[in-house]
Design a protein around this motif. Structure first.
Motif, PDB file in Angstrom:
ATOM      1  N   PHE A 158       2.622   4.345   6.406  1.00  0.00           N
ATOM      2  CA  PHE A 158       3.084   4.250   5.049  1.00  0.00           C
ATOM      3  C   PHE A 158       2.930   5.485   4.536  1.00  0.00           C
ATOM      4  N   ILE A 159       3.770   5.520   3.498  1.00  0.00           N
ATOM      5  CA  ILE A 159       3.440   6.698   2.574  1.00  0.00           C
ATOM      6  C   ILE A 159       3.358   6.296   1.108  1.00  0.00           C
ATOM      7  N   ARG A 160       2.452   6.858   0.409  1.00  0.00           N
ATOM      8  CA  ARG A 160       2.225   6.701  -1.090  1.00  0.00           C
ATOM      9  C   ARG A 160       2.824   7.863  -1.713  1.00  0.00           C
ATOM     10  N   LEU A 161       4.018   7.439  -2.681  1.00  0.00           N
ATOM     11  CA  LEU A 161       4.607   8.711  -3.092  1.00  0.00           C
ATOM     12  C   LEU A 161       4.090   9.078  -4.800  1.00  0.00           C
ATOM     13  N   PHE A 162       3.995  10.301  -4.999  1.00  0.00           N
ATOM     14  CA  PHE A 162       3.472  10.602  -6.274  1.00  0.00           C
ATOM     15  C   PHE A 162       4.254  11.689  -6.912  1.00  0.00           C
ATOM     16  N   GLU A 179       0.851  -1.235   0.073  1.00  0.00           N
ATOM     17  CA  GLU A 179       0.004  -0.158  -0.093  1.00  0.00           C
ATOM     18  C   GLU A 179       0.923   1.384  -0.107  1.00  0.00           C
ATOM     19  N   GLY A 180       2.108   1.088   0.524  1.00  0.00           N
ATOM     20  CA  GLY A 180       2.947   2.205   0.442  1.00  0.00           C
ATOM     21  C   GLY A 180       4.361   1.742   0.865  1.00  0.00           C
ATOM     22  N   MET A 181       5.024   3.040   1.111  1.00  0.00           N
ATOM     23  CA  MET A 181       6.562   2.756   1.532  1.00  0.00           C
ATOM     24  C   MET A 181       6.503   3.153   3.034  1.00  0.00           C
ATOM     25  N   TYR A 182       6.895   2.196   3.893  1.00  0.00           N
ATOM     26  CA  TYR A 182       7.171   2.373   5.526  1.00  0.00           C
ATOM     27  C   TYR A 182       8.359   2.973   5.810  1.00  0.00           C
ATOM     28  N   PRO A 183       8.563   4.301   6.261  1.00  0.00           N
ATOM     29  CA  PRO A 183       9.835   5.113   6.380  1.00  0.00           C
ATOM     30  C   PRO A 183      10.353   4.655   7.808  1.00  0.00           C
TER      31      PRO A 183
END
Length: 150
Positions: A125-129, A113-117
């Protein structure tokens, strides 16, 4: 709390792994976020600029800290819609969700679902655009003060 919705939760627990060793038990739960890398290209010079926003940040103890435009998800799973709203709120730039390139999907497909920093202490989690835009002649991105000396 965000109105009647839970916003953030901090918890402390005692957790052991399969071998009986203790694991870090302090967790900050905040859920998903979105962030966007904004690239503005000057139509006159072809130079590209990365747009960042200045925010006051308690966690870094730095006033007017530079950051990518970002925000939290609203719970409906609409990653691109949430990011488009944050873009306009933080930068004044209106963008349609269709103009955002989902770099997380390009990297992971549907697997994550995203990247876990920082998974050691936070569930965020962060979804990057990515958002790219060519700026018209005469805009601030094209001004002489933003052109590096030769």
């Amino acid at each position: 709390m965000f109105g009647n919705r839970v916003g953030f939760v901090k918890l402390k627990s005692e957790v052991k792994d399969r071998d009986g060793d203790s694991l870090a038990g302090i967790c900050f739960l905040r859920g998903g976020s979105v962030a966007v890398l904004v690239i503005l290209e000057c139509a006159e010079t072809g130079l590209e600029h990365c747009l960042q926003v200045q925010i006051d940040n308690v966690c870094t103890a730095q006033p007017r800290h530079m950051a990518l435009p970002a925000g939290m998800l609203d719970g409906n799973g609409d990653f691109t819609g949430a990011m488009a709203r944050e873009m306009e709120e933080e930068t004044g730039i209106k963008c349609h969700a269709a103009n955002l390139i989902d770099m997380t999907a390009l990297a992971y497909g549907d697997k994550f679902e995203g990247m876990y920093p920082s998974v050691g202490a936070c569930d965020e989690f962060i979804r990057l655009f990515l958002f790219r835009k060519v700026m018209p002649p005469g805009c601030r991105a094209c001004s002489r003060e933003n052109v590096p000396p030769k």
